[in-house]
Design an enzyme around this catalytic site. Structure first.
Site, PDB file in Angstrom:
ATOM      1  N   LYS A 141       0.818  -1.214   0.000  1.00 48.98           N
ATOM      2  CA  LYS A 141       0.000   0.000   0.000  1.00 48.98           C
ATOM      3  C   LYS A 141       0.860   1.276   0.000  1.00 48.98           C
ATOM      4  O   LYS A 141       2.052   1.230   0.282  1.00 48.98           O
ATOM      5  CB  LYS A 141      -0.938  -0.033   1.219  1.00 48.98           C
ATOM      6  CG  LYS A 141      -1.972  -1.175   1.169  1.00 48.98           C
ATOM      7  CD  LYS A 141      -2.925  -1.100   2.359  1.00 48.98           C
ATOM      8  CE  LYS A 141      -3.993  -2.177   2.280  1.00 48.98           C
ATOM      9  NZ  LYS A 141      -4.962  -2.075   3.411  1.00 48.98           N
ATOM     10  N   TYR A 146     -12.259  -2.081  -3.827  1.00 50.66           N
ATOM     11  CA  TYR A 146     -12.743  -2.224  -2.451  1.00 50.66           C
ATOM     12  C   TYR A 146     -14.273  -2.106  -2.363  1.00 50.66           C
ATOM     13  O   TYR A 146     -14.803  -1.805  -1.290  1.00 50.66           O
ATOM     14  CB  TYR A 146     -12.073  -1.191  -1.548  1.00 50.66           C
ATOM     15  CG  TYR A 146     -10.701  -1.618  -1.045  1.00 50.66           C
ATOM     16  CD1 TYR A 146     -10.561  -2.709  -0.182  1.00 50.66           C
ATOM     17  CD2 TYR A 146      -9.551  -0.934  -1.403  1.00 50.66           C
ATOM     18  CE1 TYR A 146      -9.325  -3.111   0.292  1.00 50.66           C
ATOM     19  CE2 TYR A 146      -8.295  -1.328  -0.932  1.00 50.66           C
ATOM     20  CZ  TYR A 146      -8.190  -2.410  -0.083  1.00 50.66           C
ATOM     21  OH  TYR A 146      -6.953  -2.800   0.391  1.00 50.66           O
ATOM     22  N   ASN A 206      -2.058   0.367   6.718  1.00 51.39           N
ATOM     23  CA  ASN A 206      -1.494  -0.851   7.303  1.00 51.39           C
ATOM     24  C   ASN A 206      -0.641  -1.650   6.313  1.00 51.39           C
ATOM     25  O   ASN A 206      -0.515  -2.872   6.428  1.00 51.39           O
ATOM     26  CB  ASN A 206      -2.599  -1.699   7.943  1.00 51.39           C
ATOM     27  CG  ASN A 206      -3.662  -2.104   6.948  1.00 51.39           C
ATOM     28  OD1 ASN A 206      -3.562  -1.795   5.762  1.00 51.39           O
ATOM     29  ND2 ASN A 206      -4.671  -2.824   7.408  1.00 51.39           N
ATOM     30  N   GLU A 246      -9.484 -11.055  -7.516  1.00 47.06           N
ATOM     31  CA  GLU A 246      -8.543  -9.940  -7.308  1.00 47.06           C
ATOM     32  C   GLU A 246      -7.324 -10.067  -8.224  1.00 47.06           C
ATOM     33  O   GLU A 246      -6.809  -9.060  -8.713  1.00 47.06           O
ATOM     34  CB  GLU A 246      -8.128  -9.871  -5.841  1.00 47.06           C
ATOM     35  CG  GLU A 246      -9.272  -9.440  -4.939  1.00 47.06           C
ATOM     36  CD  GLU A 246      -8.927  -9.387  -3.467  1.00 47.06           C
ATOM     37  OE1 GLU A 246      -9.811  -9.032  -2.672  1.00 47.06           O
ATOM     38  OE2 GLU A 246      -7.770  -9.695  -3.099  1.00 47.06           O
ATOM     39  N   HIS A 300      -2.243  -5.392   1.568  1.00 47.34           N
ATOM     40  CA  HIS A 300      -3.524  -6.064   1.374  1.00 47.34           C
ATOM     41  C   HIS A 300      -3.240  -7.514   0.995  1.00 47.34           C
ATOM     42  O   HIS A 300      -2.269  -7.791   0.287  1.00 47.34           O
ATOM     43  CB  HIS A 300      -4.308  -5.411   0.221  1.00 47.34           C
ATOM     44  CG  HIS A 300      -5.463  -6.278  -0.249  1.00 47.34           C
ATOM     45  ND1 HIS A 300      -6.697  -6.246   0.348  1.00 47.34           N
ATOM     46  CD2 HIS A 300      -5.528  -7.234  -1.210  1.00 47.34           C
ATOM     47  CE1 HIS A 300      -7.490  -7.139  -0.245  1.00 47.34           C
ATOM     48  NE2 HIS A 300      -6.806  -7.755  -1.190  1.00 47.34           N
TER      49      HIS A 300
END
Ligand code: ADP
Ligand code: MG
Length: 140
Positions: free
Chosen positions: A11, A51, A114, A128, A117
């Site tokens: 991320k 998302y 965080n 995905e 993913h």
């Protein structure tokens, strides 16, 4: 145990801090093989689509804005039990709850920022991976 593939994203909070190599070392040390990888900058629409499952959650807007803020590295990890193994290496969503040695414990800034993913089940992994990669890009 079966050989699986899972979709991973490094991320923006992690690409910004130049942590791609350190995070990739965690995957490789755990026996996960990076079989496809590219650095891209998602548009807000693309991040929102990825998302979409979280569209009703209160943090959705913040999550989409964050994921489109700076480049990400999208990758396919392969290995025995790769989906669960990757989730283990990542650690809990909230770094405050993540086990020692996990990516999120070591690198995450907050529950939102965080660092990584990872797909959560075989069906989502398949969807995905197809969201980001064509068959031609998956050389194994
Ligand atoms: P995970 O990434 O561990 O599978 P979720 O699928 O529940 O976690 O959430 C997707 C992402 O949404 C998280 O990784 C995090 O970036 C963000 N997120 C989850 N919960 C929160 C929260 N309470 N506040 C802000 N962002 C959150
Ligand atoms: Mg999730």
């Amino acid at each position: 145990m079966a050989i699986e593939r899972t979709l991973s994203i490094i991320k923006p909070d992690a690409t910004r801090r130049n942590l791609t190599g350190k995070i990739n070392a965690k995957f490789e040390d755990a026996g996960l093989r990076i079989v496809a990888q590219k650095r891209i900058h998602l548009s807000p629409a693309q991040a929102g689509q990825f998302y979409a499952v979280h569209a009703e959650r209160p943090f959705y807007g913040e999550l989409v804005e964050f994921m489109a803020s700076e480049p990400v590295v999208v990758q396919v990890l392969e290995g025995e039990d790769a989906i669960a193994k990757n989730r283990e290496v990542m650690g809990a969503t909230n770094p405050a709850n993540a086990d020692a040695g996990t990516i999120r414990k070591e690198f995450a800034l907050s529950v939102g920022e965080n660092s990584v993913h990872g797909s959560d089940a075989p069906e989502t992994a398949k969807e995905e991976i197809a969201f980001f990669f064509s068959g031609l890009e998956l050389v194994g």
